[in-house]
Write a protein that holds these residues in place. Sequence first.
Motif, PDB file in Angstrom:
ATOM      1  N   GLN A  59       0.827  -1.205   0.000  1.00 35.12           N
ATOM      2  CA  GLN A  59       0.000   0.000   0.000  1.00 35.12           C
ATOM      3  C   GLN A  59       0.862   1.256   0.000  1.00 35.12           C
ATOM      4  O   GLN A  59       1.823   1.368   0.759  1.00 35.12           O
ATOM      5  N   PHE A  60       0.473   2.199  -0.868  1.00 36.35           N
ATOM      6  CA  PHE A  60       1.172   3.470  -0.971  1.00 36.35           C
ATOM      7  C   PHE A  60       0.162   4.613  -0.957  1.00 36.35           C
ATOM      8  O   PHE A  60      -0.947   4.472  -1.473  1.00 36.35           O
ATOM      9  N   LEU A  61       0.562   5.731  -0.375  1.00 39.46           N
ATOM     10  CA  LEU A  61      -0.227   6.954  -0.440  1.00 39.46           C
ATOM     11  C   LEU A  61       0.553   7.977  -1.254  1.00 39.46           C
ATOM     12  O   LEU A  61       1.741   8.220  -0.981  1.00 39.46           O
ATOM     13  N   TYR A  62      -0.103   8.562  -2.238  1.00 37.53           N
ATOM     14  CA  TYR A  62       0.508   9.622  -3.046  1.00 37.53           C
ATOM     15  C   TYR A  62      -0.065  10.954  -2.581  1.00 37.53           C
ATOM     16  O   TYR A  62      -1.274  11.192  -2.648  1.00 37.53           O
ATOM     17  N   ILE A  63       0.817  11.808  -2.089  1.00 38.97           N
ATOM     18  CA  ILE A  63       0.437  13.032  -1.380  1.00 38.97           C
ATOM     19  C   ILE A  63       0.974  14.248  -2.119  1.00 38.97           C
ATOM     20  O   ILE A  63       2.159  14.291  -2.475  1.00 38.97           O
ATOM     21  N   SER A  64       0.112  15.224  -2.346  1.00 36.50           N
ATOM     22  CA  SER A  64       0.576  16.473  -2.958  1.00 36.50           C
ATOM     23  C   SER A  64       0.570  17.587  -1.917  1.00 36.50           C
ATOM     24  O   SER A  64      -0.368  17.705  -1.123  1.00 36.50           O
ATOM     25  N   ILE A  65       1.625  18.374  -1.948  1.00 34.87           N
ATOM     26  CA  ILE A  65       1.782  19.532  -1.059  1.00 34.87           C
ATOM     27  C   ILE A  65       1.941  20.786  -1.925  1.00 34.87           C
ATOM     28  O   ILE A  65       2.772  20.823  -2.822  1.00 34.87           O
ATOM     29  N   GLY A 105      -5.126   2.090 -11.896  1.00 39.19           N
ATOM     30  CA  GLY A 105      -4.042   1.117 -11.918  1.00 39.19           C
ATOM     31  C   GLY A 105      -2.798   1.723 -11.308  1.00 39.19           C
ATOM     32  O   GLY A 105      -2.863   2.403 -10.280  1.00 39.19           O
ATOM     33  N   PRO A 106      -1.625   1.544 -11.943  1.00 34.57           N
ATOM     34  CA  PRO A 106      -0.387   2.109 -11.401  1.00 34.57           C
ATOM     35  C   PRO A 106      -0.135   3.544 -11.849  1.00 34.57           C
ATOM     36  O   PRO A 106       0.959   4.067 -11.680  1.00 34.57           O
ATOM     37  N   LEU A 107      -1.150   4.191 -12.445  1.00 32.51           N
ATOM     38  CA  LEU A 107      -0.976   5.519 -13.036  1.00 32.51           C
ATOM     39  C   LEU A 107      -1.717   6.586 -12.239  1.00 32.51           C
ATOM     40  O   LEU A 107      -2.894   6.433 -11.904  1.00 32.51           O
ATOM     41  N   LEU A 108      -1.016   7.683 -11.952  1.00 36.55           N
ATOM     42  CA  LEU A 108      -1.597   8.862 -11.331  1.00 36.55           C
ATOM     43  C   LEU A 108      -1.881   9.875 -12.434  1.00 36.55           C
ATOM     44  O   LEU A 108      -0.969  10.323 -13.128  1.00 36.55           O
ATOM     45  N   GLN A 348      -4.637   6.646  -2.820  1.00 33.82           N
ATOM     46  CA  GLN A 348      -4.104   5.341  -2.455  1.00 33.82           C
ATOM     47  C   GLN A 348      -3.793   4.515  -3.686  1.00 33.82           C
ATOM     48  O   GLN A 348      -4.516   4.555  -4.680  1.00 33.82           O
ATOM     49  N   LEU A 349      -2.692   3.772  -3.623  1.00 38.09           N
ATOM     50  CA  LEU A 349      -2.299   2.864  -4.703  1.00 38.09           C
ATOM     51  C   LEU A 349      -1.843   1.545  -4.112  1.00 38.09           C
ATOM     52  O   LEU A 349      -1.058   1.518  -3.161  1.00 38.09           O
ATOM     53  N   GLU A 350      -2.327   0.463  -4.682  1.00 36.08           N
ATOM     54  CA  GLU A 350      -1.884  -0.878  -4.306  1.00 36.08           C
ATOM     55  C   GLU A 350      -1.016  -1.391  -5.434  1.00 36.08           C
ATOM     56  O   GLU A 350      -1.448  -1.487  -6.568  1.00 36.08           O
ATOM     57  N   LEU A 351       0.253  -1.707  -5.127  1.00 35.80           N
ATOM     58  CA  LEU A 351       1.213  -2.023  -6.186  1.00 35.80           C
ATOM     59  C   LEU A 351       2.076  -3.206  -5.784  1.00 35.80           C
ATOM     60  O   LEU A 351       2.523  -3.289  -4.657  1.00 35.80           O
TER      61      LEU A 351
END
Length: 351
Positions: A59-65, A105-108, A348-351
């Motif tokens: 599990q990954f979280l992609y966070i923008s600041i 999928g694996p793309l943001l 959230q991304l599951e990879l």
Amino acid sequence: MSSSSILVPNLPNDIAVQCIARIPRSFHPKLALVCRSWHSLITSPHFFSTRSHLKCTEQFLYISIRNRYHSFEWFVYHISENPSKLFRLPPFPSPATNFTCVMLGPLLFVLGGSVKRIPTSTVWIYDARINRWEIGPEMRASRDCATSAVLNGKIYVLGGCSVDPWAEVFDPGLGSWAPVPRRVIFRRSNWRWISRSVVLGGKLFAFVGAGGVVFDQENLSWGSLPEDFHDDFYFAWIRRAPVIDGILYCFQSGGHKIMGYDEEEDKWKLLQVIGEELPSGVNSTLVNVEGRLCLLWEEGDGESELMEIFCAVIEVGKDSSGELQGSVVWSEDILRIPRGSSLCHCLQLEL
């Protein structure tokens, strides 16, 4: 098969793939340097479908600041690692602000936004497999302050413009955008300002002004939101609202309470969280991580030049009486940012 395409000597490739797929994601960049065959494997859809089949995904979280200069930095938080790790993504290649974003999928996908206050139709795509930004298929309309969601493997983007198509859909199989028929009329002043959208019960819900709409993908039809959506909780949708086991979670407007909309009962309920006092929802966001509610928020003492971003994971569900109950599994500070910066997106991304 030539010797150059053999992954592991004296081992069938299908067995080798299953062995390599079990290696933690944090080692993949180094594995990709072993040889061309390994690099090709580790960036392939087959490799990630194998990881999913073997239940080896992480599990990954992609966070923008958004920093004080109004440009954006992206981080990835490896929530499955122990201890958890945070990494900075390559620089976001656009000066756009007010964009909307989704994971497919694996793309943001980072969609539209404005550059020097001019709306743009540009799409940027970050590929988590290869850690790289690329330009994507341009939308049909330029959009500023739009909203987006993924429904049955397709990306829908709504609003952010005063012209048609007010809504459009991206089909990854075709690699192109198409307009979504709009059979509902909004007041013209409300066409642009879409505060949030979410997929609930197989339909796309979106807020428009003080009301909202529901899109039925199967029938290509639009309808009104359920009656109880037109209450004070509307303003809690400013940040992303996740759905877990049929319950839509978001912060109550201006408060410290998390509310849940129970679709079966067509009713809002208070989430009773045991163990910790929750932060205000003003600078917080929520996301679904493996069926748990993940909360991120900003915190500062008013004197320091830095603010902290905290993350908490909450186990949520219904008690014997049908009320919503949660308990904090863990919480920790994950990032320090300069004062004047703000937490904007978390996916959230599951990879």
